[in-house]
Every structure is written in C-alpha cells, then in structure tokens.
Design a protein around this motif. Structure first.
Motif, PDB file in Angstrom:
ATOM      1  N   ILE A   1       0.870  -1.395   0.194  1.00 25.80           N
ATOM      2  CA  ILE A   1       0.045  -0.244   0.057  1.00 25.80           C
ATOM      3  C   ILE A   1       1.115   1.337  -0.032  1.00 25.80           C
ATOM      4  O   ILE A   1       0.912   2.123  -0.586  1.00 25.80           O
TER       5      ILE A   1
ATOM      6  N   THR B   1      -1.118  12.036  -4.807  1.00 26.46           N
ATOM      7  CA  THR B   1      -0.598  11.639  -3.604  1.00 26.46           C
ATOM      8  C   THR B   1       0.264  13.184  -3.484  1.00 26.46           C
ATOM      9  O   THR B   1       1.955  13.113  -3.843  1.00 26.46           O
TER      10      THR B   1
ATOM     11  N   GLU C   1      -7.080  10.681  -0.820  1.00 23.00           N
ATOM     12  CA  GLU C   1      -7.477   9.140  -1.614  1.00 23.00           C
ATOM     13  C   GLU C   1      -6.533   8.560  -1.778  1.00 23.00           C
ATOM     14  O   GLU C   1      -6.403   6.880  -2.045  1.00 23.00           O
ATOM     15  N   SER C   2      -4.806   9.540  -1.387  1.00 21.52           N
ATOM     16  CA  SER C   2      -3.063   8.558  -2.106  1.00 21.52           C
ATOM     17  C   SER C   2      -3.601   7.375  -1.068  1.00 21.52           C
ATOM     18  O   SER C   2      -2.746   6.239  -0.774  1.00 21.52           O
TER      19      SER C   2
ATOM     20  N   THR D   1      -5.389   3.721  -2.043  1.00 20.35           N
ATOM     21  CA  THR D   1      -5.162   3.103  -2.248  1.00 20.35           C
ATOM     22  C   THR D   1      -5.050   1.721  -1.913  1.00 20.35           C
ATOM     23  O   THR D   1      -4.689   0.853  -2.172  1.00 20.35           O
ATOM     24  N   ALA D   2      -5.135   1.925  -0.093  1.00 20.16           N
ATOM     25  CA  ALA D   2      -5.027   0.764   0.285  1.00 20.16           C
ATOM     26  C   ALA D   2      -6.837  -0.278   0.182  1.00 20.16           C
ATOM     27  O   ALA D   2      -6.605  -1.221  -0.204  1.00 20.16           O
TER      28      ALA D   2
ATOM     29  N   ASP E   1      -0.811  13.180   4.707  1.00 24.56           N
ATOM     30  CA  ASP E   1      -1.295  13.172   3.865  1.00 24.56           C
ATOM     31  C   ASP E   1      -1.809  14.809   4.403  1.00 24.56           C
ATOM     32  O   ASP E   1      -1.943  16.072   4.304  1.00 24.56           O
TER      33      ASP E   1
END
Lengths: 158, 436
Positions: A63, A73, B219-220, B224-225, B373
């Motif tokens: 992840i 990101t 969201e990152s 991603t998770a 984040d």
C-alpha cells in the motif's frame, strides 16, 4: 551454498534499491510473511502491545509503495529522495540446514524533500531465509538511535 | 502588528477568521496567556503515575508543569520550575521523585505538594524577609486541578469557569470511552507517538471535524489501500488495516448522514448516529464480558455509541470506540507537537489494545500515510496564509444565522459548525477572565 559475502551483498543491494526508488524490486525481496519493523523504544521486544513507528506486513508495504507513485499523493509532490550510508554488514548468525541467516549493520540515512534534509542514524538487523534458492527478508528490524524522539514526516524506508 | 485582547477577538467573524490567529507570534502569546489560561486543559492520566512520587512532565499551552502523585494518594500539578532560579526541576518525561523533588542546581527540596521541605544553610535567610517572598511558597501549584474518571485537567487562571460548567454534557464522550472497560477503568498503554508539525495547532483541531477532506486528501492512502485490497484473491481474510483505512473513503453523503454534535465552550464531535469506527469486526469474548459487567441493555448502549472524533477545546481530542487520545501541544504559532496516547480497557481482551495501536500507527504517527496526507495540507496552508491578497479563511458551510456559542445541537455531518463553535470559544476565552 550461501556465503557470508552473499548475505552482505544482499543487505547492501536492499539499501540501494530503496535509494534508487526501485520499490517493486524491493518489495520482491520480502518473504510473503515478511515484516518491516521500526520500534518506538530502545530494546523493544513486543511489536503487538507496544506501539512502533512501523510494523508492516507485505500488504501494508505494498500500500505504501503504491501510494508513493499515486497521482493524488500530494505529500509526494514534489517527491522525497533518500540516501543510505551503510557500515559493512556483519553476519551474526547462519544456519545452512534451515536456510536462516541474520545480519547487522549500522547506517546513516538521509531523507530529503523540497529544501529540508533530515539525518537519521541507527542499526538494521535482517533476518533472512532461503526460499526456493533465493534469499528473502523474514524480518527487517530498524532501530533508530533516537527512536523515542519526536519526528516530522518519514515517508520512505530505512 | 501589535495585538491586544480586543483586536485579537476581532479576528474571529461569524463565518470567516483572519489568518493572523494561525500565523502571528503576538496573537499566539496572547492566546497562550488567556485562552490556555482560562480554559481547562488536559494534563495527563492518573494511570501514568500510580505510586507516590511518580511524575510526568508536560505543558499546558506553553507552560511547563509536572503532574505528581502525592503521599496521600492525591494528584498535584505544579509549575515545573524551581522558585529560586527558575531551573526546571523534573526533567524526564516520566519518573519517580521519591518523597521530595530536589532541584539539581542548589538542592532546594520540595514536598510533593510543592511546598519547601529544605534549603541548604537556612540560617542565611534567618534575618531576611524570606517568609514573605514568592520563593517561600515553593514550587507553585497550578490554580485549579480536576480529576474526572482518572483524566487530569488543569486551569491556570486563579479565578474562572468551573470544570462542570466548562465541559457540561461533552463529558459523555469521555464517559463512553471509560465505560467500554468491563471494570470501568483505563490504563495508558503502548507508548506515545510524538509527531512534530510545522503548523498552528488549531489547524489540527479544525481538521478533526472536517468531514469533507477524507475522501479528497486521503484518497492517496485510504483509496490506495482499498485499491490494493481489491486485487487480492476472493476469500482472502479481511486485513485489520484495511478495515481501518477503508472508511476514510466514505462518500460526502455518508459523512453527512453521520451528524455533528456541538456543545458550549467549543466542544463537539463527529459521528453522532454512526461513524467510521462503527463497523469494525467484533473482538471474541469482549461483548460477553461487557454483558456480564453491565447487563445486555447497558452493554449495547455503550458499544452502539461509536463517536468519531470528540474535540475538547482548546487542544485535546479522543476516540472512545478505539480508546485513543491526542493532544495538540502548541510550541509556536507555526509549530505543534502532536502526541498520540492509547489506552488499555482494563479487564477487556488485549486484541482491543492491539487494534488501537495499529490505528495510531497507520493514521497518526510520523510514519503514517494518512498523517502525511494531512500534514502536507497544514504545512501548505501555514506557508500560503502569508499571502496578503486575501487574509481571511472561510468557515461558512451550512452556516445558520441563529447559531450561538452556548448552543447544544445536532446538525448534519458535513457542516463547518464545530469549527465555528471552536472559534467562538476561542473568542470567549480570549479575555482577562472567564467565570461562566
């Protein structure tokens, strides 16, 4: 037959993959049940009921690796870079019968982003295991000399 | 620019706030003196100092204090300075002083209530008016201390609002966290994560009830998770970390339906009807322990309350459902120490503590993707707020002209009402004295 030089080379190669941000190859060095552990206190023995800075299994590492390359990101816009300076690793234990090996290495590690550069120092211990003729990481334990200090963001891997 | 109380108060408008409350060192100094002087500030937990002489050192605002267990079992909170030359007396984050604190500079020693026990060569003061001096009072106790279910709070101002008046019904969140122990007791456990932020502490406080940022800023990490999890073969057992990450990606509608509660004096919480913590897997044996301790109806009532973040003005937040507490310790206008504390529910399975520690490690540590984040957003704001083209921050979402600082109300979950509530409390406590 795994030689001491193979083990030393593995540890140095692992650090280089991180520095070159070849994270897919780096992930591939971990056994499926491998762990990356960075304790929160000196001499910590319990990763379950005492907290740590990292205690990632391979899914959590994946992840992180996927996140680092994500288009949204924002904490990686711009990206971080890092640099390992390793002391020659020592082979601490080897058992050719079971294919289990242990190494120890002191390091300095720099992580940088924008105009900030932060120096970390510590010791990494690798527990390696031979699987299908390839060395894999069972546990990479990273003990920072100041593991109980307050830190800003640590976004990459030591 | 130079500020005083009236000009600092004028920085807070009904639906916007001037950036100087985040950036100005002058406003910060006034805030530390008045807001953090007049409010009840969380100091620590009684389980950190079980035995006589046990102490922790910390700050209320920027004021160094030491919290210590006295011989009579009570708890003192003292200013952590020697009355002689000002040296910090207790230096470690925690330790045991024995029966006395002893200043390492000139060996003045103090009882655990702060009073002077001995000074070397006392005859040197015999013919002075020492008894009338400030120093003769010893290590000064803070003006007011209140211990509520083992949580220790202090008010620095000699006169001011009482503990119950300050917190009122907001203590229900703290109650819920403690009630989740079958024996009604918590212990600090698992160490403390300390995360340095180059931003104003209020950005963190406001983010606590900001339910319109997770699906964007996270969201990152959370997104991603979820995406990585979806590539796993069907039937793979649910990963506990995915259970923690995934709810951050809930929709605007989902967060809106969860609700926000506000209370007077700047307290409030997200997750009224349900929350991101509602759907965690049950821990085997725990529910049965709770039923045995409380009966089925009360056990259900306690465990069905899954508040998200409860913001305790001015700088503490807790999550009852996972027994986690954070303190946002102001250091400077643009510097904050975030401490994440975790608790063991005494009498409950260790698995609960294990989950709490994983949550803090993934969400609130210097190594947490979710933390990265958030901090990126705070630090970008801390820098860009210096833009003089617009010096105002907007806090208008779902504003109702009928709102007052004394409201107890439940609203929709994506409102900025709780941010306005905190800012109104800031304005109220930015005063020479606040008595009610």
């Amino acid at each position: 037959m795994i030689t001491d030089q193979d083990l030393i080379g593995f540890v140095l190669h692992e650090a280089r993959l991180i520095d070159e941000q070849r994270f897919e190859e780096w992930l591939d060095l971990f056994a499926e049940d491998g762990r990356y552990w960075m304790p929160l206190e000196m001499g910590q023995t319990d990763p379950i009921l005492h907290n740590s800075l990292f205690y990632d299994d391979k899914l959590l590492l994946r992840i992180r690796v996927e996140r680092l390359k994500g288009a949204k990101t924002y904490s990686q816009k711009p990206k971080s870079r890092c640099h390992h300076l390793m002391q020659a690793p020592l082979v601490e234990a080897r058992d050719d019968a079971t294919g289990e090996y242990a190494t120890w290495a002191a390091f300095h590690y720099v992580e940088t982003r924008l105009d900030e550069q932060t120096l970390y120092a510590g010791w990494s211990r690798h527990s390696l295991v031979l699987i299908d003729g390839r060395l894999k990481i069972k546990l990479k334990r990273v003990d920072l000399v100041n593991c109980d200090s307050a830190f800003g963001n640590i976004q990459l891997f030591m | 620019m130079p500020y005083d109380i009236p000009s600092a108060r004028a920085l807070i408008r009904e639906t916007e706030v001037h950036r100087d409350i985040y950036t100005s060192p002058e406003v910060f100094d006034l805030e530390m003196k008045h807001v953090f002087g007049n409010a009840w500030v969380y100091v620590g937990h009684a389980s950190q100092i079980p035995a006589m002489g046990d102490f922790i050192t910390t700050t209320t605002g920027v004021t160094p204090v030491v919290m210590v267990r006295r011989g009579d079992g009570g708890i003192s909170v003292l200013y952590n300075r020697c009355p002689h030359k000002g040296t910090r007396v207790a230096n470690e984050l925690c330790g045991n002083a024995g029966r006395f604190f002893r200043c390492p500079y000139h060996a003045w020693s103090f009882r655990l209530d702060g009073s002077i026990a001995a000074i070397p060569m006392p005859e040197a003061y015999a013919r002075t008016e020492f008894k009338g001096s400030e120093a003769a009072k010893g290590m000064t106790p803070v003006a007011a201390v209140h211990v509520y279910r083992d949580f220790v709070f202090a008010r620095l101002a000699a006169e001011g609002i009482g503990f119950e008046d300050f917190f009122g019904d907001s203590l229900s969140s703290l109650d819920n966290m403690v009630d989740r122990s079958p024996v009604g007791r918590l212990e600090v456990a698992g160490g403390v994560l300390r995360y340095l932020h180059h931003c104003n502490y209020k950005m963190l406080m406001e983010n606590l009830t900001d339910t319109c940022h997770p699906m964007v800023a996270h969201e990152s990490s959370a997104g991603t998770a979820v995406a990585v999890w979806n590539t796993m073969p069907p039937g793979t057992p649910k990963h506990p970390a995915v259970e923690i990450y995934a709810p951050f990606m809930s929709s605007y509608q989902a967060f809106d339906s969860m609700g926000v509660q506000v209370w007077p004096n700047g307290h409030g919480h997200t997750g009224v009807s349900h929350s991101i913590h509602s759907d965690y897997s049950a821990i085997p044996g725990y529910y049965e322990q709770m039923v045995a301790a409380h009966g089925e109806e009360k056990a259900r009532r306690i465990l069905d309350t899954n508040r998200h973040n409860t913001a305790y003005f001015p700088n503490m937040t807790m999550k009852g459902p996972i027994q986690a507490l954070r303190i946002f310790k102001p250091i400077a206008a643009d510097k904050t120490m975030v401490e994440s504390w975790t608790f063991r529910l005494v009498g409950a399975p260790d698995k609960l503590l294990e989950r709490t520690l994983m949550y803090s490690r993934l969400i609130n540590a210097p190594t947490s993707p979710v933390g990265h984040d958030d901090l990126e957003m705070y630090e970008r704001a801390q820098d860009a707020l210096h833009a003089d083209g617009n010096v105002w921050i907007n806090t208008q979402r779902n504003y109702d002209p009928g709102e007052t600082p004394e409201d107890t109300a439940v609203t929709n979950g994506t409102t900025e009402r709780q941010m306005r509530n905190q800012l109104r409390a800031w304005k109220k406590f930015m005063a020479e004295r606040v008595v009610a």
